[in-house]
Design a protein around this motif. Structure first.
Motif, PDB file in Angstrom:
ATOM      1  N   ASP A  43       0.858  -1.188   0.000  1.00  0.00           N
ATOM      2  CA  ASP A  43       0.000   0.000   0.000  1.00  0.00           C
ATOM      3  C   ASP A  43       0.894   1.239   0.000  1.00  0.00           C
ATOM      4  O   ASP A  43       1.392   1.663   1.042  1.00  0.00           O
ATOM      5  N   HIS A 270      -4.284   3.792   7.767  1.00  0.00           N
ATOM      6  CA  HIS A 270      -4.603   3.768   6.341  1.00  0.00           C
ATOM      7  C   HIS A 270      -4.507   2.346   5.802  1.00  0.00           C
ATOM      8  O   HIS A 270      -5.367   1.914   5.010  1.00  0.00           O
ATOM      9  N   THR A 274      -7.578   0.279   4.021  1.00  0.00           N
ATOM     10  CA  THR A 274      -7.474  -0.289   2.681  1.00  0.00           C
ATOM     11  C   THR A 274      -7.931  -1.747   2.693  1.00  0.00           C
ATOM     12  O   THR A 274      -8.668  -2.197   1.797  1.00  0.00           O
TER      13      THR A 274
END
Length: 308
Positions: A43, A270, A274
């Motif tokens: 990511d 984050h 995701t």
């Protein structure tokens, strides 16, 4: 404190179990290889959100502290060395997203704060609840609801829905936990209302604890619902008498814990979000029968449980 021997005894029982209904739909994989473990792609945005001056314990590694020994959170695989479970699976998703190799460091519950503060590991993923007191020293990235459960001997008809239902009972709880704080608040509320006080019991040995339930020396055990539900399904000796949020009367959440100001929390949050969006998070929880505790969104340092 659960030992590796306790963990292996549970593994032996779990290895042939087939559960139905709210429990597992297939045999539990206890192999060190964990071929069914869900993996995540790298990511780039999560990596970008890691502070440029962030320090990791080891180059290229995401080192995670874990209080190993209790499924479904974390226990030892059939090789007696490899740590497996829901927490290692979540740690793997975060490590993958950050482009790092995962390394799990087993630690006691009492020692994780010092280990984290000293930099022995980068994060703790070990059923840690967000509290306002802990937020003074640590950052948090939430990943699961904190549910608690009262478990009783299977033949005990007891039902617990509210504080008055535990008045006069003998309740087992672990010292220094948020469930202990809640139980003591319930007791204070009951005593002020003129009800009988709770007899709070503490045990360091799980074998002795469950003997107390079997023999009637204790009426119920209050602890993390996921942990006690797993054990009840495997052994068939106890049942759920009632459950509620670990932040009663407000929502409590479990979180990846990092050093305050270490610059890791935003990237980890984050990364989790995701995985929530792409479905890998849900698959990871489902492997360990934790779907009921899924969150809709990870948050960095949300309101935590208030000080007692």
């Amino acid at each position: 404190m659960p030992t590796r021997r306790d963990s292996l005894a549970l593994l032996a029982a779990a290895s042939t179990a087939l559960l139905s209904g709210r429990a597992f739909a297939q045999a539990i994989d206890l192999s060190p290889e964990q071929p069914g473990r869900v993996r995540a792609p790298r990511d780039e945005e999560a990596i970008r959100l890691i502070a440029k001056d962030a320090r990791f314990a080891k180059d290229g590694v995401f080192t995670v502290g874990n209080n190993t020994g209790r499924f479904p959170f974390a226990g030892y695989a059939s090789d007696t060395r490899t740590v497996i479970g829901a927490e290692p699976d979540l740690a793997q998703l975060v490590a993958d997203a950050l482009g790092r190799r995962l390394e799990i460091v087993s630690t006691s519950w009492a020692d994780w704060p010092l280990g984290l503060a000293s930099g022995r590991f980068d994060a703790v993923i070990s059923n840690v609840t967000v509290t306002e007191q802990r937020k003074e020293k640590f950052d948090f990235s939430t990943y699961r609801k904190d549910l608690l459960g009262f478990y009783v001997k299977k033949t005990n008809p007891l039902v617990i829905r509210e504080p008055k239902d535990v008045a006069g009972l003998k309740i087992i709880v672990s010292s220094g936990t948020n469930q202990e704080q809640i139980l003591l608040r319930w007791n204070d509320q009951n005593v002020k209302a003129g009800l009988k006080p709770i007899e709070v019991q503490y045990y360091d040995d799980d074998v002795v604890l469950y003997l107390a339930l079997d023999s009637g020396r204790a009426d119920a055990y209050l602890g993390p619902n996921a942990l006690l539900s797993f054990k009840a399904a495997q052994e068939g000796r106890t049942r759920l008498a009632g459950n509620f949020s670990g932040g009663w009367p407000v929502l409590a959440e479990i979180a990846v814990t990092t050093r305050k100001g270490a610059g890791l929390a935003e990237g980890i949050t984050h990364a989790i979000n995701t995985q929530i969006r792409n479905g890998t998070y849900a698959k990871a929880l489902a492997r360990w029968n934790l779907s009921a505790e899924a969150i809709e969104e990870s948050r960095t340092n949300p309101p935590g449980l208030p000080r007692a």
